[in-house]
Motif scaffolding. Structure first.
Motif, PDB file in Angstrom:
ATOM      1  N   TRP A  50      21.809  25.514 104.244  1.00  0.00           N
ATOM      2  CA  TRP A  50      21.003  24.305 104.121  1.00  0.00           C
ATOM      3  C   TRP A  50      19.521  24.625 103.969  1.00  0.00           C
ATOM      4  O   TRP A  50      18.778  23.937 103.265  1.00  0.00           O
ATOM      5  CB  TRP A  50      21.235  23.380 105.310  1.00  0.00           C
ATOM      6  N   LEU A  51      19.054  25.704 104.609  1.00  0.00           N
ATOM      7  CA  LEU A  51      17.658  26.109 104.448  1.00  0.00           C
ATOM      8  C   LEU A  51      17.373  26.544 103.013  1.00  0.00           C
ATOM      9  O   LEU A  51      16.321  26.230 102.439  1.00  0.00           O
ATOM     10  CB  LEU A  51      17.324  27.258 105.413  1.00  0.00           C
ATOM     11  N   LEU A  52      18.315  27.278 102.405  1.00  0.00           N
ATOM     12  CA  LEU A  52      18.143  27.704 101.012  1.00  0.00           C
ATOM     13  C   LEU A  52      18.126  26.516 100.070  1.00  0.00           C
ATOM     14  O   LEU A  52      17.349  26.480  99.108  1.00  0.00           O
ATOM     15  CB  LEU A  52      19.267  28.675 100.630  1.00  0.00           C
ATOM     16  N   ILE A  53      19.004  25.549 100.327  1.00  0.00           N
ATOM     17  CA  ILE A  53      19.029  24.339  99.493  1.00  0.00           C
ATOM     18  C   ILE A  53      17.695  23.604  99.596  1.00  0.00           C
ATOM     19  O   ILE A  53      17.120  23.161  98.601  1.00  0.00           O
ATOM     20  CB  ILE A  53      20.196  23.423  99.895  1.00  0.00           C
ATOM     21  N   LEU A  54      17.183  23.476 100.817  1.00  0.00           N
ATOM     22  CA  LEU A  54      15.907  22.795 101.035  1.00  0.00           C
ATOM     23  C   LEU A  54      14.765  23.525 100.336  1.00  0.00           C
ATOM     24  O   LEU A  54      13.906  22.904  99.695  1.00  0.00           O
ATOM     25  CB  LEU A  54      15.622  22.709 102.538  1.00  0.00           C
ATOM     26  N   LEU A  55      14.762  24.873 100.396  1.00  0.00           N
ATOM     27  CA  LEU A  55      13.727  25.664  99.745  1.00  0.00           C
ATOM     28  C   LEU A  55      13.774  25.475  98.232  1.00  0.00           C
ATOM     29  O   LEU A  55      12.733  25.328  97.582  1.00  0.00           O
ATOM     30  CB  LEU A  55      13.907  27.140 100.095  1.00  0.00           C
ATOM     31  N   ALA A  56      14.973  25.455  97.661  1.00  0.00           N
ATOM     32  CA  ALA A  56      15.123  25.268  96.219  1.00  0.00           C
ATOM     33  C   ALA A  56      14.584  23.914  95.783  1.00  0.00           C
ATOM     34  O   ALA A  56      13.925  23.786  94.746  1.00  0.00           O
ATOM     35  CB  ALA A  56      16.589  25.411  95.830  1.00  0.00           C
ATOM     36  N   VAL A  57      14.855  22.880  96.573  1.00  0.00           N
ATOM     37  CA  VAL A  57      14.370  21.536  96.264  1.00  0.00           C
ATOM     38  C   VAL A  57      12.842  21.495  96.293  1.00  0.00           C
ATOM     39  O   VAL A  57      12.195  20.909  95.410  1.00  0.00           O
ATOM     40  CB  VAL A  57      14.955  20.505  97.248  1.00  0.00           C
ATOM     41  N   VAL A  58      12.235  22.141  97.302  1.00  0.00           N
ATOM     42  CA  VAL A  58      10.776  22.171  97.428  1.00  0.00           C
ATOM     43  C   VAL A  58      10.145  22.898  96.236  1.00  0.00           C
ATOM     44  O   VAL A  58       9.165  22.430  95.640  1.00  0.00           O
ATOM     45  CB  VAL A  58      10.360  22.847  98.751  1.00  0.00           C
ATOM     46  N   LEU A  59      10.720  24.042  95.866  1.00  0.00           N
ATOM     47  CA  LEU A  59      10.182  24.804  94.733  1.00  0.00           C
ATOM     48  C   LEU A  59      10.300  24.023  93.432  1.00  0.00           C
ATOM     49  O   LEU A  59       9.394  24.061  92.590  1.00  0.00           O
ATOM     50  CB  LEU A  59      10.911  26.144  94.618  1.00  0.00           C
ATOM     51  N   ALA A  60      11.414  23.343  93.244  1.00  0.00           N
ATOM     52  CA  ALA A  60      11.592  22.532  92.034  1.00  0.00           C
ATOM     53  C   ALA A  60      10.551  21.423  91.969  1.00  0.00           C
ATOM     54  O   ALA A  60      10.002  21.121  90.909  1.00  0.00           O
ATOM     55  CB  ALA A  60      13.001  21.954  91.998  1.00  0.00           C
ATOM     56  N   ILE A  84       5.409  19.224  89.589  1.00  0.00           N
ATOM     57  CA  ILE A  84       4.008  18.800  89.775  1.00  0.00           C
ATOM     58  C   ILE A  84       3.082  19.617  88.884  1.00  0.00           C
ATOM     59  O   ILE A  84       2.182  19.086  88.221  1.00  0.00           O
ATOM     60  CB  ILE A  84       3.592  18.935  91.252  1.00  0.00           C
ATOM     61  N   ILE A  85       3.303  20.963  88.815  1.00  0.00           N
ATOM     62  CA  ILE A  85       2.460  21.840  87.996  1.00  0.00           C
ATOM     63  C   ILE A  85       2.558  21.457  86.525  1.00  0.00           C
ATOM     64  O   ILE A  85       1.558  21.354  85.812  1.00  0.00           O
ATOM     65  CB  ILE A  85       2.864  23.312  88.200  1.00  0.00           C
ATOM     66  N   ILE A  86       3.792  21.222  86.053  1.00  0.00           N
ATOM     67  CA  ILE A  86       3.998  20.856  84.653  1.00  0.00           C
ATOM     68  C   ILE A  86       3.309  19.539  84.331  1.00  0.00           C
ATOM     69  O   ILE A  86       2.661  19.381  83.301  1.00  0.00           O
ATOM     70  CB  ILE A  86       5.510  20.770  84.354  1.00  0.00           C
ATOM     71  N   ARG A  87       3.418  18.560  85.242  1.00  0.00           N
ATOM     72  CA  ARG A  87       2.784  17.261  85.009  1.00  0.00           C
ATOM     73  C   ARG A  87       1.266  17.364  85.003  1.00  0.00           C
ATOM     74  O   ARG A  87       0.575  16.703  84.221  1.00  0.00           O
ATOM     75  CB  ARG A  87       3.244  16.269  86.078  1.00  0.00           C
TER      76      ARG A  87
END
Length: 260
Positions: free
Chosen positions: A53-63, A68-71
């Motif tokens: 679950w921590l890895l899933i949460l980290l992936a969501v945050v990075l995405a 945000i950077i692209i926008r």
């Protein structure tokens, strides 16, 4: 001893933590709570489940950060069509907000530049440039101008092959013939030798379409200084030239073998 977990249905060997028995597959527990009347079995996350679950949460945050950077930059990756406030436009591949891959840069003046880019720079410093007034250039490039080895094709059908340099010509920056090169005119003549500021300057040879040639010194594109003229491979004149004409000491050779 393996048994079926009532929560996930897997055949597992329950792990004992001193109080309860825990299913290693899903984290469901049984034990002390099972002996309490009307009590429901507890669900206890395992260390394995927690890491997942921590890895899933980290992936969501990075995405979310990437979006945000692209926008914010307005440019992401892949094929883009980017317009600038000055009227210029870029169409091509982009990566990390840089030209990266094959692309075309259109100038507001009507000129355009085609090439392969890597991290915002031209690959091998090679480019194809199409000029607003017509004609185009293929070769090396520096600071937006032809510079180095290249070929320029002119509107009238002529072309120049050789060295170029980015210079100020009539107070405007231009990439012009400068160094060793050959100019092929549309009428069949050919000039080979030293160029400076876009014109023959120094030692060179003018090959005529009719088979004759002139070898000697050039200044601003015309014969100036010592030179030799040949007609169909036979020497016809040797001497001094000025402003493109015979002028000064010289020897004229005639077909019958005499000379003057």
């Amino acid at each position: 001893m393996a048994e079926e977990c009532k929560h996930c249905g897997e055949e597992v060997v329950f792990e004992y933590d001193g109080v309860d028995q825990i299913c290693p597959a899903c984290g469901w527990t049984k034990g002390a709570s099972a002996s309490i009347p009307n009590a429901s079995p507890r669900f206890r996350p395992t260390a394995k489940k927690s890491r997942k679950w921590l890895l899933i949460l980290l992936a969501v945050v990075l995405a979310a950060i990437a979006i945000i950077i692209i926008r914010e930059t307005g440019v992401g990756a892949g094929h883009q069509n980017i317009r600038y406030a000055n009227g210029d436009r870029y169409v091509g591949e982009v990566r990390l907000n840089n030209f990266h891959g094959t692309g075309i840069y259109y100038f507001a003046s009507g000129a355009r530049l085609e090439g392969k880019f890597k991290n915002g720079e031209l690959v091998n410093n090679k480019v194809t440039m199409y000029f607003a007034a017509g004609g185009h250039y293929v070769g090396q490039y520096q600071d937006g101008l032809p510079h180095g080895q290249g070929i320029e094709y002119f509107v009238d059908g002529g072309r120049y092959e050789g060295q170029f340099r980015a210079l100020l010509v009539d107070e405007f920056p231009r990439g012009v013939a400068h160094g060793q090169g050959t100019y092929y005119s549309a009428d069949g003549d050919r000039y080979a030798g030293e160029f400076r500021d876009g014109r023959l300057n120094g030692q060179g040879i003018h090959y005529f379409a009719n088979g004759g040639r002139h070898e000697g010194e050039f200044q601003d594109g015309v014969y100036n200084g010592y030179g030799i003229e040949y007609l169909l491979g036979i020497k016809s004149y040797e001497g001094e030239f000025r402003d493109g004409k015979r002028n000064g000491q010289g020897i004229e050779y005639f077909p019958n073998g005499t000379r003057y």
